[in-house]
Each structure stands twice: as C-alpha cells, then as structure tokens.
Enzyme design. Structure first.
Site, PDB file in Angstrom:
ATOM      1  N   LYS A 199       0.861  -1.182   0.000  1.00  0.00           N
ATOM      2  CA  LYS A 199       0.000   0.000   0.000  1.00  0.00           C
ATOM      3  C   LYS A 199       0.894   1.228   0.000  1.00  0.00           C
ATOM      4  O   LYS A 199       1.704   1.424   0.913  1.00  0.00           O
ATOM      5  CB  LYS A 199      -0.902  -0.010   1.230  1.00  0.00           C
ATOM      6  CG  LYS A 199      -1.769   1.231   1.346  1.00  0.00           C
ATOM      7  CD  LYS A 199      -2.772   1.104   2.466  1.00  0.00           C
ATOM      8  CE  LYS A 199      -3.576   2.377   2.617  1.00  0.00           C
ATOM      9  NZ  LYS A 199      -4.534   2.277   3.723  1.00  0.00           N
ATOM     10  N   ARG A 209     -10.803  10.052   2.264  1.00  0.00           N
ATOM     11  CA  ARG A 209     -10.696  10.708   3.577  1.00  0.00           C
ATOM     12  C   ARG A 209     -11.886  11.630   3.820  1.00  0.00           C
ATOM     13  O   ARG A 209     -12.301  11.811   4.955  1.00  0.00           O
ATOM     14  CB  ARG A 209      -9.340  11.398   3.714  1.00  0.00           C
ATOM     15  CG  ARG A 209      -8.234  10.335   3.785  1.00  0.00           C
ATOM     16  CD  ARG A 209      -6.833  10.888   3.927  1.00  0.00           C
ATOM     17  NE  ARG A 209      -5.857   9.818   3.710  1.00  0.00           N
ATOM     18  CZ  ARG A 209      -4.590   9.998   3.403  1.00  0.00           C
ATOM     19  NH1 ARG A 209      -4.113  11.226   3.279  1.00  0.00           N
ATOM     20  NH2 ARG A 209      -3.789   8.969   3.207  1.00  0.00           N
ATOM     21  N   GLU A 238       7.354  -6.904   1.164  1.00  0.00           N
ATOM     22  CA  GLU A 238       6.124  -6.793   1.961  1.00  0.00           C
ATOM     23  C   GLU A 238       5.205  -7.990   1.709  1.00  0.00           C
ATOM     24  O   GLU A 238       4.623  -8.549   2.636  1.00  0.00           O
ATOM     25  CB  GLU A 238       5.376  -5.493   1.595  1.00  0.00           C
ATOM     26  CG  GLU A 238       6.063  -4.221   2.063  1.00  0.00           C
ATOM     27  CD  GLU A 238       5.762  -3.911   3.533  1.00  0.00           C
ATOM     28  OE1 GLU A 238       5.135  -4.741   4.209  1.00  0.00           O
ATOM     29  OE2 GLU A 238       6.179  -2.830   3.995  1.00  0.00           O
ATOM     30  N   LYS A 253      -2.119  -1.434  -3.843  1.00  0.00           N
ATOM     31  CA  LYS A 253      -3.012  -0.279  -3.756  1.00  0.00           C
ATOM     32  C   LYS A 253      -2.205   1.004  -3.815  1.00  0.00           C
ATOM     33  O   LYS A 253      -1.199   1.092  -3.098  1.00  0.00           O
ATOM     34  CB  LYS A 253      -3.770  -0.366  -2.435  1.00  0.00           C
ATOM     35  CG  LYS A 253      -4.637   0.826  -2.128  1.00  0.00           C
ATOM     36  CD  LYS A 253      -5.235   0.682  -0.776  1.00  0.00           C
ATOM     37  CE  LYS A 253      -5.989   1.969  -0.485  1.00  0.00           C
ATOM     38  NZ  LYS A 253      -6.404   2.068   0.867  1.00  0.00           N
ATOM     39  N   SER A 279     -10.218   5.731  -4.371  1.00  0.00           N
ATOM     40  CA  SER A 279     -11.152   6.844  -4.497  1.00  0.00           C
ATOM     41  C   SER A 279     -10.692   7.901  -5.494  1.00  0.00           C
ATOM     42  O   SER A 279     -11.482   8.396  -6.292  1.00  0.00           O
ATOM     43  CB  SER A 279     -11.386   7.469  -3.125  1.00  0.00           C
ATOM     44  OG  SER A 279     -10.170   7.940  -2.561  1.00  0.00           O
TER      45      SER A 279
HETATM   46  C1  PBG Z   1      -7.068   3.069   5.670  1.00  0.00           C
HETATM   47  C2  PBG Z   1      -7.529   3.057   4.256  1.00  0.00           C
HETATM   48  C3  PBG Z   1      -7.447   4.091   3.325  1.00  0.00           C
HETATM   49  C4  PBG Z   1      -8.035   3.622   2.154  1.00  0.00           C
HETATM   50  C5  PBG Z   1      -8.464   2.326   2.396  1.00  0.00           C
HETATM   51  N1  PBG Z   1      -8.131   1.982   3.694  1.00  0.00           N
HETATM   52  C6  PBG Z   1      -6.961   5.480   3.472  1.00  0.00           C
HETATM   53  C7  PBG Z   1      -5.585   5.816   3.796  1.00  0.00           C
HETATM   54  O1  PBG Z   1      -4.682   4.975   3.844  1.00  0.00           O
HETATM   55  O2  PBG Z   1      -5.378   7.004   4.025  1.00  0.00           O
HETATM   56  C8  PBG Z   1      -8.181   4.412   0.885  1.00  0.00           C
HETATM   57  C9  PBG Z   1      -9.153   3.885  -0.099  1.00  0.00           C
HETATM   58  C10 PBG Z   1      -9.479   4.834  -1.214  1.00  0.00           C
HETATM   59  O3  PBG Z   1      -8.870   5.904  -1.401  1.00  0.00           O
HETATM   60  O4  PBG Z   1     -10.402   4.500  -1.957  1.00  0.00           O
HETATM   61  N2  PBG Z   1      -8.086   2.638   6.533  1.00  0.00           N
END
Ligand code: PBG
Length: 333
Positions: A199, A209, A238, A253, A279
């Site tokens: 990630k 967010r 990882e 991701k 997102s």
């Molecule tokens: C953390 C989490 C995030 C996303 C999924 N799980 C946000 C972050 O790491 O700041 C982002 C997913 C998205 O942007 O669609 N709980």
C-alpha cells in the site's frame, strides 16, 4: 501497395465485435469485483459524498438494502468502512463490539448468511482523533507494536460480528501475524485475511478521507508507514512477509500507477492477488466525464480491464455497482 510476402495481419481478428470478443485475452467479470461501502453511525438517512459521486455514507438500514441489491446483481463481495460518531486516541470504535462496522456486520450476516462475502477493512484511522492508522507514542509517532494489539482486538471483534474476511490496511510491520494469531486463539480459524501488502503513500486517497471524515493531525502524512512510490522491489518484500505470516490474499493499492507492481506480485505468488482502484482514481474519471472531457463508460472499463490484465484476480472498485448493472443489461454484439 500490398506486400508480396505474408506479413502478419493482426487486424484480421479485429474486424468485427464478435471476432474481438472471441479472441480477447482478458475477461472482466462481476465476480472479480468488490464494492467498498461506507456505514456511518448516528445518521438518519444516507449522505452523499461530494468527492465520490454516486457513493454514499450509509445508515445500517440503507447499507442492508445496498448489499442485498448488489448480491442480486451477482456481486460476490463487499468491504465495509466505518464512520464513527466519536473518535478517540486509540480508535476504540474499531474494536468495540457495538462499533458501527461490527453492528453492520451482524445485521448483514444475519440477513445474507454466506450469500455474499463480507469483508471488513481493518484499521483505526477512521476511529482515531488524530487520523493516523495506529496509536501514537509520547513523541507523536505511530507505535508499531502497541498498534498490533489494537488490530488484534479489531480482528476478533469483526470476526465475532460475522466478517468472512478481515483486511488489514494500516501497514504496520507484523500486522498479518498478529491478526492471524488473535483470530486463531479466538476460534476464528476459518476467517481469512486479505492483506493490504503493498500500500503506497498515495495522493489518490483524498476523496476516501472525505468519505470517512479523516484529517491527519498537524498536516501529517502516512509516509512513515505506507510505501514510497519510488519503490517496486520493496513491495515484494512486503508481500513475502505477509504470506509468511498467514495472508490468504495479498493486495496492491492504488492500482493504475502500480500496474508494474501488480504484474510482479502476480508472477511471484500463487495465492489470489487483489488490487484497489482507489477513491482518487474513481474521482478523476467522474470529474473528467462530468466535464465532457472523457467518456465515462469507456474509460472505466478500460481501466478496470487493465488492472485485471496486469494480473489482479480481485479488484476493489467504486465502479462495482455500475459494472454489475451494465453486465446485467448489456446487449451482446
Ligand atoms: C485506511 C484506508 C485508506 C483507504 C483504504 N483503507 C486510506 C488511507 O490509507 O489514508 C483508501 C481507499 C481509497 O482511497 O479508496 N483505513
């Protein structure tokens, strides 16, 4: 002028839509997709999320209807994110049996049983008042090992509530092992782990967010725990670590800027590989299409297919419902 030797003619197989379908190397299916869904505590009606057009913060009741409809459309999995009414330093809502995601999981599992896979994102950033994915030490840094204890409790709470899959997304070292141990000790040996293994500290999480009302304290960021986007080989380290600790599936991701990483992970492992079309990736398509600058359906399909082509078996995407509806009504060539 025609060549007088037999040149390769790939265009022969592109002449008609039926020919193209016949020889297509990649098939995107509804059953590949996971719908990310948000459930918010203490609201009476679903709330739209401005930066994620078409996506809602649900009540438990509207979530139930959404998941039922997705199951009827052939979708096989959803992943839940919670928006608590109150936040605190340790993110108690993530492991409280009465926390919003646990309440939602119990309701969905009671109604739908095993008809659809219920996944729960496992992190505390939605639940902490400082917005970090872990608990802070005296200097304000995220304390890795104290955070593992919290994740272990959250995993057990989610499994007790009916999650089929827990998905740790906080990028703490050792999180998969800590969660596996806690689940097994609590008798949840059958609950699987989808590890957000690679990630990245991406700029593409902005709309998410907004969706979960998270602001990282004092202009902070997640670069101390999420991966640096300059690194691809590090992702394999990882992934190896997560598999050694018991991950059943691994995830990359975001998706599109990291197709090289998806392909490398696919080459390396034999367990399912997931990718999260996040997102910001969704919002870019929505915004450009709303301006008439790109064709929404064409670009959405192109992007999701590219993620599958790169090697993802499972794709988490806010386009899941759109794709499922399209698949249900699509006219064959
Ligand atoms: C953390 C989490 C995030 C996303 C999924 N799980 C946000 C972050 O790491 O700041 C982002 C997913 C998205 O942007 O669609 N709980």
């Amino acid at each position: 002028m025609a060549a007088n030797f037999p040149i390769a003619r790939p265009r022969r197989l592109r002449r008609t839509a039926a020919l193209r379908e016949l020889v297509a190397e990649t098939q995107l299916a509804v059953t590949d997709l996971v719908a990310p869904l948000f459930v918010r505590e203490g609201i009476e009606a679903p709330q739209p999320i401005v930066s994620l057009p078409g996506v809602m913060q649900h009540t438990v009741v509207s979530l139930q209807a959404e998941v039922r409809e997705l199951a009827d459309l052939g979708v096989r999995a959803v992943i839940l994110f919670g928006v608590p009414a109150t936040k605190d330093a340790v993110g108690s809502g993530a492991f409280d049996p009465q926390g919003i995601v646990q309440v939602a999981l119990r309701t969905l599992r009671a109604e739908l049983g095993d008809r659809i896979v219920l996944m729960a994102d496992l992190c505390v950033d939605e639940y902490t008042d400082h917005g970090h994915c872990g608990v802070l030490d005296a200097d304000g840094n995220v304390d890795n090992d104290l955070t593992l204890d919290i994740y272990a409790k959250a995993a057990v709470a989610q499994a007790d509530a009916g999650a089929h899959v827990v998905a740790p997304s906080g990028m703490m070292d050792g999180q998969v092992g800590a969660i596996r141990t806690a689940l097994d000790r609590a008798g949840h040996t059958e609950v699987s782990i989808l590890a957000y293994s690679a990630k990245y500290a991406s700029g593409l999480y902005g709309p998410f967010r907004d969706a979960v009302d998270v602001q990282i304290a004092a202009g902070g960021d997640r670069k101390g725990y999420q991966q640096d986007w300059r690194n691809a080989r590090e992702a394999l380290t990882e992934v190896d670590a997560d598999i050694a600790q018991g991950a059943d599936m691994v995830m990359v991701k975001p998706a599109l800027p990291y197709l090289d990483v998806i392909a490398a992970v696919r080459q390396r492992v034999d367990i399912p590989v997931a990718a999260y079309h996040v997102s910001g990736e969704y919002a870019m398509i929505k915004a450009a299409a709303a301006n008439g600058w790109i064709d929404h359906d064409v670009v959405a399909l192109e992007q999701l297919t590219a993620i599958k082509r790169a090697g993802a078996d499972v794709i988490l995407t806010y386009f899941t419902r759109w794709f499922a509806e399209r698949a249900a009504t699509r006219v064959q060539p």
